[in-house]
Each structure stands twice: as C-alpha cells, then as structure tokens.
Write a protein that holds these residues in place. Structure first.
Motif, mmCIF file in Angstrom:
data_model
loop_
_atom_site.group_PDB
_atom_site.id
_atom_site.type_symbol
_atom_site.label_atom_id
_atom_site.label_comp_id
_atom_site.label_asym_id
_atom_site.label_seq_id
_atom_site.Cartn_x
_atom_site.Cartn_y
_atom_site.Cartn_z
ATOM 1 N N LEU A 1 0.824 -1.204 0.000
ATOM 2 C CA LEU A 1 0.000 0.000 0.000
ATOM 3 C C LEU A 1 0.860 1.257 0.000
ATOM 4 O O LEU A 1 0.335 2.360 -0.197
ATOM 5 C CB LEU A 1 -0.928 0.023 1.221
ATOM 6 N N PHE A 2 2.153 1.071 0.184
ATOM 7 C CA PHE A 2 3.073 2.204 0.273
ATOM 8 C C PHE A 2 4.304 1.935 -0.581
ATOM 9 O O PHE A 2 4.733 0.782 -0.726
ATOM 10 C CB PHE A 2 3.491 2.436 1.728
ATOM 11 N N GLY A 3 4.889 3.008 -1.121
ATOM 12 C CA GLY A 3 6.034 2.867 -2.008
ATOM 13 C C GLY A 3 7.273 2.335 -1.333
ATOM 14 O O GLY A 3 8.153 1.762 -1.993
ATOM 15 N N THR A 4 7.385 2.479 -0.018
ATOM 16 C CA THR A 4 8.565 2.000 0.710
ATOM 17 C C THR A 4 8.464 0.537 1.109
ATOM 18 O O THR A 4 9.403 -0.013 1.696
ATOM 19 C CB THR A 4 8.761 2.846 1.973
ATOM 20 N N VAL A 5 7.328 -0.072 0.808
ATOM 21 C CA VAL A 5 7.087 -1.464 1.214
ATOM 22 C C VAL A 5 7.374 -2.392 0.043
ATOM 23 O O VAL A 5 6.991 -2.096 -1.092
ATOM 24 C CB VAL A 5 5.628 -1.624 1.691
ATOM 25 N N PRO A 6 8.064 -3.511 0.289
ATOM 26 C CA PRO A 6 8.392 -4.412 -0.819
ATOM 27 C C PRO A 6 7.165 -5.090 -1.409
ATOM 28 O O PRO A 6 6.112 -5.190 -0.777
ATOM 29 C CB PRO A 6 9.314 -5.448 -0.162
ATOM 30 N N GLU A 7 7.317 -5.557 -2.642
ATOM 31 C CA GLU A 7 6.261 -6.321 -3.297
ATOM 32 C C GLU A 7 6.104 -7.678 -2.611
ATOM 33 O O GLU A 7 6.974 -8.128 -1.864
ATOM 34 C CB GLU A 7 6.607 -6.531 -4.778
ATOM 35 N N PHE A 8 4.995 -8.318 -2.872
ATOM 36 C CA PHE A 8 4.739 -9.641 -2.320
ATOM 37 C C PHE A 8 5.847 -10.613 -2.703
ATOM 38 O O PHE A 8 6.333 -10.611 -3.835
ATOM 39 C CB PHE A 8 3.405 -10.165 -2.847
ATOM 40 N N SER A 9 6.240 -11.436 -1.763
ATOM 41 C CA SER A 9 7.287 -12.428 -2.005
ATOM 42 C C SER A 9 6.707 -13.830 -1.972
ATOM 43 O O SER A 9 6.021 -14.211 -1.008
ATOM 44 C CB SER A 9 8.391 -12.310 -0.951
ATOM 45 N N GLU A 10 6.963 -14.576 -3.019
ATOM 46 C CA GLU A 10 6.503 -15.969 -3.075
ATOM 47 C C GLU A 10 7.171 -16.833 -2.001
ATOM 48 O O GLU A 10 6.649 -17.864 -1.608
ATOM 49 C CB GLU A 10 6.803 -16.559 -4.454
ATOM 50 N N THR A 11 8.331 -16.400 -1.508
ATOM 51 C CA THR A 11 9.063 -17.195 -0.517
ATOM 52 C C THR A 11 8.740 -16.789 0.906
ATOM 53 O O THR A 11 9.265 -17.364 1.856
ATOM 54 C CB THR A 11 10.584 -17.076 -0.745
ATOM 55 N N GLY A 12 7.898 -15.773 1.083
ATOM 56 C CA GLY A 12 7.481 -15.389 2.421
ATOM 57 C C GLY A 12 7.889 -13.982 2.792
ATOM 58 O O GLY A 12 8.970 -13.523 2.428
ATOM 59 N N ASN A 13 7.016 -13.277 3.508
ATOM 60 C CA ASN A 13 7.273 -11.918 3.948
ATOM 61 C C ASN A 13 7.582 -11.892 5.431
ATOM 62 O O ASN A 13 7.279 -12.843 6.170
ATOM 63 C CB ASN A 13 6.050 -11.029 3.694
ATOM 64 N N ASN A 14 8.176 -10.772 5.884
ATOM 65 C CA ASN A 14 8.368 -10.606 7.319
ATOM 66 C C ASN A 14 7.281 -9.672 7.860
ATOM 67 O O ASN A 14 6.471 -9.120 7.115
ATOM 68 C CB ASN A 14 9.766 -10.071 7.637
ATOM 69 N N ALA A 15 7.298 -9.477 9.180
ATOM 70 C CA ALA A 15 6.242 -8.707 9.821
ATOM 71 C C ALA A 15 6.245 -7.253 9.374
ATOM 72 O O ALA A 15 5.179 -6.651 9.175
ATOM 73 C CB ALA A 15 6.396 -8.799 11.334
ATOM 74 N N ASP A 16 7.425 -6.661 9.223
ATOM 75 C CA ASP A 16 7.496 -5.253 8.831
ATOM 76 C C ASP A 16 6.894 -5.039 7.449
ATOM 77 O O ASP A 16 6.185 -4.056 7.218
ATOM 78 C CB ASP A 16 8.952 -4.778 8.847
ATOM 79 N N ALA A 17 7.182 -5.945 6.519
ATOM 80 C CA ALA A 17 6.617 -5.824 5.179
ATOM 81 C C ALA A 17 5.101 -6.002 5.212
ATOM 82 O O ALA A 17 4.347 -5.218 4.619
ATOM 83 C CB ALA A 17 7.254 -6.844 4.244
ATOM 84 N N GLN A 18 4.638 -7.035 5.924
ATOM 85 C CA GLN A 18 3.212 -7.322 5.950
ATOM 86 C C GLN A 18 2.412 -6.174 6.568
ATOM 87 O O GLN A 18 1.250 -5.923 6.176
ATOM 88 C CB GLN A 18 2.941 -8.610 6.719
ATOM 89 N N ALA A 19 2.999 -5.443 7.487
ATOM 90 C CA ALA A 19 2.289 -4.333 8.132
ATOM 91 C C ALA A 19 1.966 -3.210 7.159
ATOM 92 O O ALA A 19 1.093 -2.379 7.434
ATOM 93 C CB ALA A 19 3.121 -3.795 9.291
ATOM 94 N N GLY A 20 2.653 -3.169 6.002
ATOM 95 C CA GLY A 20 2.369 -2.161 4.992
ATOM 96 C C GLY A 20 1.774 -2.732 3.726
ATOM 97 O O GLY A 20 1.659 -2.031 2.717
ATOM 98 N N GLN A 21 1.401 -3.998 3.770
ATOM 99 C CA GLN A 21 0.811 -4.669 2.609
ATOM 100 C C GLN A 21 -0.660 -4.980 2.861
ATOM 101 O O GLN A 21 -1.119 -5.014 4.008
ATOM 102 C CB GLN A 21 1.558 -5.973 2.319
ATOM 103 N N PHE A 22 -1.372 -5.234 1.782
ATOM 104 C CA PHE A 22 -2.767 -5.667 1.890
ATOM 105 C C PHE A 22 -2.813 -6.969 2.683
ATOM 106 O O PHE A 22 -2.035 -7.891 2.450
ATOM 107 C CB PHE A 22 -3.349 -5.872 0.496
ATOM 108 N N GLY A 23 -3.726 -7.038 3.653
ATOM 109 C CA GLY A 23 -3.792 -8.192 4.530
ATOM 110 C C GLY A 23 -4.319 -9.448 3.853
ATOM 111 O O GLY A 23 -4.687 -9.454 2.679
ATOM 112 N N ASP A 24 -4.371 -10.515 4.617
ATOM 113 C CA ASP A 24 -4.758 -11.822 4.090
ATOM 114 C C ASP A 24 -6.266 -12.047 4.261
ATOM 115 O O ASP A 24 -6.929 -11.388 5.057
ATOM 116 C CB ASP A 24 -3.976 -12.912 4.821
#
Length: 635
Positions: free
Chosen positions: A96-119
C-alpha cells in the motif's frame, strides 16, 4: 466452514450429544413449501408491501435481472455472465506504500506485511469522495499458515506470529479512476493498515469494567488490536464498522489456566485454534492475562477519512462472534443495527440507538452507537408447521427479563460482555448460524443468511422448527422478516423463509431438495454474504462445501447469486476458483462497478493458483466486475 472453524470445533466441542440422523420434517414437503412460505402473498406476509404483488412467481422471468446465468464450475478461475468482465484490484501482500516491498513468493516478514494488503479479505465498503476518488475499506479475517509460511505453520517463530498479526485487521486504500477503471494508489492519502497491534479506544457501557482491565491497561479503556474481522457495516455519517468474529481461537495457554463457564460459552480454552500466538506473545496467554479475551468480540468503528484517528470498540452493540453490522435509520430517526452471532445455536440481535441520527451535523453522530438498547430475537412457529410466523425482540437490559445480579448480571456492562449468556437467560431462539444481515433499500424488510447447522435436532437446545426447519442442516436458508408497522424499532415482526438452499438432483422431494425457487441450474449451499443494490436486487455469496460430491453433487465451487425479492427467482452470477469462499461486496455509487472478495483460494493446499496462475501461490483478492457496455451490474 473455514480451516479455523474446523480446528476450533475440534479443540472446543460445544456440548456434544449422540448423533441424531433422522430428518425431521414435521409433515412438510417441498410441494407444501411451494404453497406456503415460499408463496406468501398479499393476504399473508407482505400485506401492505408492494413486494407482495409478485411473490410466488418463482417461474416467471425477473424484470430486475438482465443477465444469463452461469453454470456451476469446478475450474480455478472466476466465471461471470456473457457481457461482463473481471479484473483484479488487489491481492494479499500487495504493498500500500512505495517503501514497502512487493509480495514475495518465498514469504514476507512482519514489517513488510504491516504495509501490505492483509490476508483473507472479507467484508468491504466503498466510500466515494468524488467521481474519480474513493476509499475502499476491506476486512482481513485470518491467515492460511500452510500458504503463508514455508514451514506451513509447523515451526512458528516470534516474527512469524508478528507477521500473522499484521496480516489481520483492516486494509484501507485510496482508489483513483484511471481510463474508466479504479486503481489502487500507493501512498494514497487515506492508505492505512489496522491490525492486531493497533491501539483502539473502548467506548460504551463496558468501558472501564473490571473484566476489561489488564496489566497493560488497568483502566480498561484502551485495547490493542482487532482480528478475525469478518463482515462489516457502513454508517450514514461516513464511518466503517468492522466486526470481530472468531476471536476465541487466538487465546490459549501452556500452563494451568482456569476456564470459566462464561469463557467456555465463547469457545475459549487452553488450546487455541492453531494460531500459536500465545506461545510467542504473552498477551494471548490466558493464564497470564485472563481478561484480554474480553476485549475482543466487538464491533469496531473506524473513520476511513482520518488515518490518524483511533478506532473505537462500540461495546453497546454486545460481545459475541459478530458477522456483519447492518445499520438502517428508522423512520423515527433512530439508528438500528442488525447483528448475527455466527455459531451454531447462537442468536440474532438488534441494537436501537438512544439518540436520533442528525443528518445536518455528522460530527454529532460519532458516538451514536455508544448508547442504546440491545435486543435478541425470539421466533414463534406458524400454525401447522408453516415456514412463517411471528417474532419478537427481547430486551437485554440489566434488571429486566431476569438479567439481574442474582442470575450473574451485576450491571449493563456484564450483560453486554456476556451477551450470549444474557440471550440464553431471556429465552432467545437458537439459530442455524446467523451470518450477514441485509435490509431492503426501499422497503422495511430485512434478510439474514442462516448458513448451516449440523447440530440442529442433535443438541437439546437446538430443536427443529420455526426458521430452522431441518435436522442436521448442511444447506442453509435465508430468513426474511418485516417489522410491525414497517418500523425497525418495533418490538414484533412477521417472518418467513425466502429460500431453503438444497439439492433437488440428489433429494427428489422434501426440505433437503430446497424451496420452490431452487432448481438444478441455480442450486447452492451455505449462503453467507448478502447485500442489496439500489435496484432492489439481493446478492448472495456462499461459503460452503465445494466437494461437488454426495449431497453437494453438481453445486461446484462457491459462488455468487442474484435474487429478485419480488418474484423469488435466483440466478447464478459468478463462480469462484478452487477451494475459495466468495465473500464481501461493494458497489460504486453508479452501480457500474462491483467489488467482490475471493477468500482463501487453495486452502488446505487444494491446488489453486488463483489469481495469477502458473505455479504462483494462491492469494486472497478483491476483484472488480464491470459490464462491457458500461451498464449497471445485474440489470
């Protein structure tokens, strides 16, 4: 039923008794249903309603629906009628933010998920700001560990738990229209993630109650987080209501924690539902923080237009496993909220605000849901087993109807914190899992999905009859009622069943074949999400058995249907991908774009690769549906 619910049921059985397998139909047949509840007309249920003029014409073509129905499907894709198109808006893990990484097929960490669309997106609401700008608020109910983590949840770490907590809650997104299509705007002004660790205010009568006090919050006025956010609501003063459902399974203990009868009634026990939060976050350890679970199971109000605002848990609406919150303004001016408690044998509720809605001063409405009266429904059977009858709303107010200190309710806060126990005390009707409630936009008529209940006729407190007419009900039904005098604040109502889901290709007759408006071309099971558009079309989404075998042969994947409340006709509009639930719907104000949620495709490693295909991970997603000719959806 979700993976969570299966695990919860395994760990926290509710008063199991020996199996009852004989179908009790009380002398009713499918043919009788055709001539009874499904055919209520001007002389019965809708005596003063224009809807009555066409009820019972289930075989007549609907003037509301202008699309050709789609067949059942088991494909790993979405199908819609000819002339419609589907496009992906957002999926689990999209930033949702430009500083947040794209979705990772191998798994995300908590910091990334906090700025990504939830599950596992669920209920959603669309807030139009102007013709080209809007906010979409979307619930994120839970996680699929078998997909989220390489170890499939078998070796959870503290960071894994934080990642899962960040994937819950609500995703609020800014949308912009580009070339006639809505697009998510990264770094949009309103973008926000609300999750299991977001500070929340506690409002209403239970604020500050000793049962809500913890070591971290000794005043009982500030909770931390929201999770298992199922369905939703939207207020006329511009706020979003997110509903906490299966909160119980996040709590547990590896130590000797005393479980009270009140906790057990909510499914709280030493074993969680497999989330393992209590093993890495002591807040969820019942032995260490026994009151923490009391701070969940509420409706939370959020201002989507103010990213700095603090969400508020509105305790006046009661604590239970909330599905959605359908808010209407009664002709008296009071706000009325209809609420379902989604568990077998639980209840249907109604809240009536103390003060009236003020359309000229929206700020004055911000605390309207903090004061009012909560009620629970009691249904009375019709004569000769007819699938219609009368009902009444029983008041859940301290000092009334046995809700006294002698019976364990020392205050109104006790009544609300233990709303389930209060409903039992006053003699409310146990229901077949009350899920979404939807009010007709032009008539004082309300619908509620009763999704299924294998315990109907099995448990002593869940007898067959009234709006729950089938033993071991695995198809579900949609209940309909009209308040007396057309007033949502009235104490009495008339009810009938709009539809009994079923399978006439397997059950040639009887209630398991379904009602008269169910046939081989539109059959489904477990109605869940529902909502109306302004044209009066009722949209039905399913979360049922997708095995396509046995009792469910020919029903295929979960689906979305459209119904005409006037004629009773139902047509299949959409089919979802493998192992998904179709849930959550929102329209743009012109009703030319429909947002639909696809939850948990490929759950339990069922083999889906939706929405991107190939060998990609399956990801819950919000999809956009439009007509190729730019017309109104469904018309």
């Amino acid at each position: 039923m979700s993976r969570f619910e299966r695990q919860d049921e395994l760990n926290h059985p509710r008063n199991e008794v020996p199996e009852f397998t004989q179908l009790v139909e009380k002398g009713l047949s499918r043919r009788r249903f055709l001539g009874g509840a499904a055919a209520l007309g001007a002389a019965a249920f809708f005596t003063v309603s224009p809807l009555s003029r066409a009820v019972a014409a289930a075989t007549k073509a609907s003037p509301l629906m202008g699309f050709a129905p789609v067949p059942a499907s088991t494909k790993d894709t979405i199908t819609v009628p000819a002339g419609y198109q589907v496009e992906r808006l957002v999926s689990w893990g999209d930033p949702l933010f430009g500083t947040v990484p794209e979705f990772s097929e191998t798994g995300n960490n908590a910091d990334a998920q906090a700025g990504q669309f939830g599950d596992n997106n669920d209920g959603m609401s669309f807030f139009a700001l102007d013709d080209n700008t809007a906010i979409l608020a979307v619930n994120n109910e839970y996680c699929n560990y078998e997909i989220m983590f390489p170890h499939q949840g078998k070796n959870m770490s503290a960071d894994d738990v934080k990642c899962a907590q960040a994937a819950h809650g609500v995703s609020i997104m800014t949308l912009q229209k580009q070339d006639g299509r809505w697009r998510l705007t990264k770094d949009g002004k309103y973008n926000r993630r609300i999750h299991a660790n977001t500070p929340m205010a506690i409002g209403g009568p239970a604020k500050g109650h000793p049962l809500l006090q913890t070591a971290a919050d000794p005043k009982g006025e500030r909770a931390l987080g929201t999770f298992n956010n199922c369905a939703n609501g939207m207020t006329p003063w511009g706020t979003y209501l997110t509903c906490e459902e299966n909160f119980n399974g996040y709590f547990g203990s590896q130590r000797d924690a005393d479980i009270t009868p009140a906790q057990a009634r909510y499914g709280i026990g030493r074993e969680d539902a497999g989330w393992q939060w209590h093993t890495h976050d002591s807040r969820f350890d019942l032995a260490e923080h026994p009151n923490e679970a009391n701070r969940f199971g509420w409706v939370v109000e959020i201002d989507p237009k103010d990213p700095d605002s603090m969400p508020v848990k509105r305790t006046a609406l009661g604590r239970f496993k909330h599905e959605n919150a359908e808010l209407v303004i009664d002709q008296s001016g009071h706000a009325v909220v209809y609420l379902g408690d989604d568990e077998r044998g639980e209840h249907l509720y109604r809240f009536v605000s103390k003060h009236k809605y003020n359309p000229d001063d929206q700020a004055a409405n911000r605390n309207l849901l903090d004061e009012g009266t909560l009620y629970v429904a009691k249904f009375h059977e019709g004569q000769d087993g007819e699938l219609r009858g009368k009902g009444e709303w029983l008041e859940l107010t301290h000092g009334k109807n046995g809700l006294t200190a002698e019976n364990g309710f020392a205050s109104q806060a006790d009544v609300l914190i233990h709303a389930r126990l209060a409903a039992t005390q006053v003699g409310a009707t146990t229901m077949d899992r009350p899920e979404w409630v939807a009010a007709h936009p032009h008539e004082p008529v309300v619908f509620c999905t009763l999704t299924n209940n294998k315990n109907r006729g099995v448990h002593d407190n869940q007898p067959v009859g009234g709006p729950n007419p089938r033993a071991e009900n695995h198809y579900g039904q949609i209940l309909r009622w009209r308040p007396a005098g057309g007033n949502h604040t009235a104490s009495e109502f008339d009810w009938d069943l709009f539809v009994l889901a079923g399978n006439p290709t397997v059950h040639g007759e009887g209630l398991y074949a379904g009602s008269a408006n169910i046939n081989a071309d539109n059959m489904f099971n477990s109605p869940d999400g529902i909502g109306f558009d302004q044209g009066g079309r009722l949209w039905i989404q399913t979360d049922g058995n997708y095995s396509n075998q046995g009792d469910f042969a020919g029903q295929g994947n979960n689906q979305m249907l459209c119904a005409d409340p006037n004629s009773g006709e139902i047509r299949r509009f959409l089919t979802g991908p493998v192992a998904c639930e179709v849930t959550g719907l929102a329209f743009t104000p012109d009703y030319k774009t429909l947002f639909v949620g696809i939850q948990h495709p490929g759950e339990d490693l069922a083999g889906s690769h939706f929405p991107l295909g190939g060998n990609s991970k399956p990801r819950s997603s919000v999809m956009m549906i439009t007509r190729e000719d730019g017309g109104i959806i469904g018309a």
